[in-house]
Design an enzyme around this catalytic site. Sequence first.
Site, short mmCIF file in Angstrom:
data_model
loop_
_atom_site.label_atom_id
_atom_site.label_comp_id
_atom_site.label_asym_id
_atom_site.label_seq_id
_atom_site.Cartn_x
_atom_site.Cartn_y
_atom_site.Cartn_z
N GLN A 258 0.92 -1.14 0.20
CA GLN A 258 0.03 -0.03 0.02
C GLN A 258 0.86 1.29 -0.01
OE1 GLN A 258 -3.69 -0.55 -0.48
NE2 GLN A 258 -2.35 -2.27 -1.10
N HIS A 261 1.50 3.07 -3.35
CA HIS A 261 0.67 4.00 -4.10
C HIS A 261 0.94 5.35 -4.10
CE1 HIS A 261 -2.78 1.05 -5.05
NE2 HIS A 261 -2.56 0.43 -4.14
N GLU A 326 -8.61 2.26 6.16
CA GLU A 326 -8.84 1.70 4.81
C GLU A 326 -9.11 0.36 4.58
OE1 GLU A 326 -6.82 2.83 1.31
OE2 GLU A 326 -8.50 2.21 -0.07
N HIS A 327 -7.86 -0.41 4.92
CA HIS A 327 -7.67 -1.77 5.06
C HIS A 327 -7.17 -2.25 6.26
CE1 HIS A 327 -6.83 -0.55 0.67
NE2 HIS A 327 -7.81 -1.48 0.62
N ASP A 360 -7.56 -5.95 -3.68
CA ASP A 360 -7.26 -5.00 -4.84
C ASP A 360 -7.90 -5.55 -5.95
OD1 ASP A 360 -6.49 -3.04 -2.97
OD2 ASP A 360 -4.50 -3.29 -3.58
N HIS A 419 -52.53 22.23 5.76
CA HIS A 419 -52.15 20.63 5.62
C HIS A 419 -53.49 19.98 6.38
CE1 HIS A 419 -47.81 21.54 5.18
NE2 HIS A 419 -47.69 20.34 5.21
#
Length: 427
Positions: A258, A261, A326-327, A360, A419
Amino acid sequence: MIQLVKKGGSFGRDFIRQLKLRNEESNRQVETAVSEIIENVRLGGDTAVRDYTLKFDGALPDQTEISSGEMKGFLSQCEPDFLSALSRAAENIKDFHSRQKQQSWFNTDEDGVMMGQRIRGLSKVGIYVPGGTAAYPSSVLMNAIPAKIAGVQEIIMVTPPGKDGKPNPDIMAAALTAGVDRVFLVGGAQAVAALAFGTETIPKVDKIVGPGNIYVATAKKQLYGTVDIDMIAGPSEILIIADETAKPEFLAADLMSQAEHDVLASAILLTTSEEIAEQTVAQIDRQMPGLSRKEIIARSLDRFGAIVVCESMEEAVAFSNELAPEHLEVCAANPMEYIGKIDNAGSVFLGNYSPEPLGDYFAGPNHVLPTSGTARFFSPLSVDSFIKKSSFIYYTESALKSAQKDIIQLAETEGLTAHANSIKVRR
Ligand SMILES: NC(=O)c1ccc[n+]([C@@H]2O[C@H](COP(=O)([O-])OP(=O)(O)OC[C@H]3O[C@@H](n4cnc5c(N)ncnc54)[C@H](O)[C@@H]3O)[C@@H](O)[C@H]2O)c1
Ligand SMILES: N[C@H](CO)Cc1c[nH]c[nH+]1
Ligand SMILES: [Zn+2]
């Protein structure tokens, strides 16, 4: 160098603060730049988009839109083995997401009252597929397949052009595989703004989904309201919780998977074993030189990487829940034990043989996931991200009669006599 914090070391609050700063600091730096890009695209349309493409991507494509005929022409440039892996991955993603599909429902009571909810796909959705420092055909599948299953009428894909101004053939192949309707070679904040406002060539959409770097994530955040968005899916993150049975060689590889990235990516290992911690540092040193994106990995680990020895697995789980990664990988003797204890995480990988890259690319669950602690409230991209619901009500005259007193009471309590009148005129 990744920092190693031994038991009793000053990790805790300081590191959490540093990680939170990662978001705030980078946001502050790009916030102004992104709002300027958005404003210029709003006012200047295609001309502004072209100027930014030239500035940030270094090349202008001959044409911004790639037709499906042209897309097919790129297939011959793809490796046959890539194409078959892509189609197997697409099958797994389809299979997983098909199970998410909700059905419209209508219910009729004995007194003839009918109510229900119609669920249908959004009309026009923009999907962002990253393509700055790497090309992401897998993200085409992760974005477009759930959109198709949801019944989205038109899927518009944007992705940056290559350095030569041309499309990436593998991304074109993925767009064909997933059934994308239109493809535009535009990236970054300018692409997000173009989809939100519409330009002379790029259509305005109802919702923008998909991952991207800090510029893309910030643009989505700023444009929320002009257009719907899925979530903040910015620079990648991995957090691993490991006991003494974990394998340092695997842990190091997964952290770096990761970190590669983005220089803003984050990779953290929380372990109860000092030996595992030290061996993982050694494994990072051993494996990193052989990796093609070692410079990005080193910069990411340097600022946003850490290996921390925790007192207990409970402490590690509590930290993880606070960071909402995230992971999350759980590399422990009995990983199933943790399913009920994990409150905040985008996607969870259980055991030594469920490495993050399995998710992924291949297993089926979506890899478009919330980052920067937003897994506290956002969920992974799914079929739900692409639907809208409308409620339906049908009452008979007699059913309305039996409800009228309560409705009039509630309306009059709110002081809304018109109403109440709408009920009274039907008496
Ligand atoms: N959270 C998720 O679900 C998920 C999934 C996949 C990828 N990702 C992330 O997506 C990102 C991909 O990043 P990428 O850069 O390779 O591709 P990208 O397509 O996200 O970004 C490239 C674009 O950024 C813009 N840009 C670059 N430098 C700029 C600058 N100085 N000013 C303004 N705009 C600028 C350019 O327009 C360029 O086209 C990574 O951060 C990765 O971690 C996240
Ligand atoms: N790990 C990324 C999400 O943070 C998704 C991805 C695509 N390709 C490789 N990885
Ligand atoms: Zn990844």
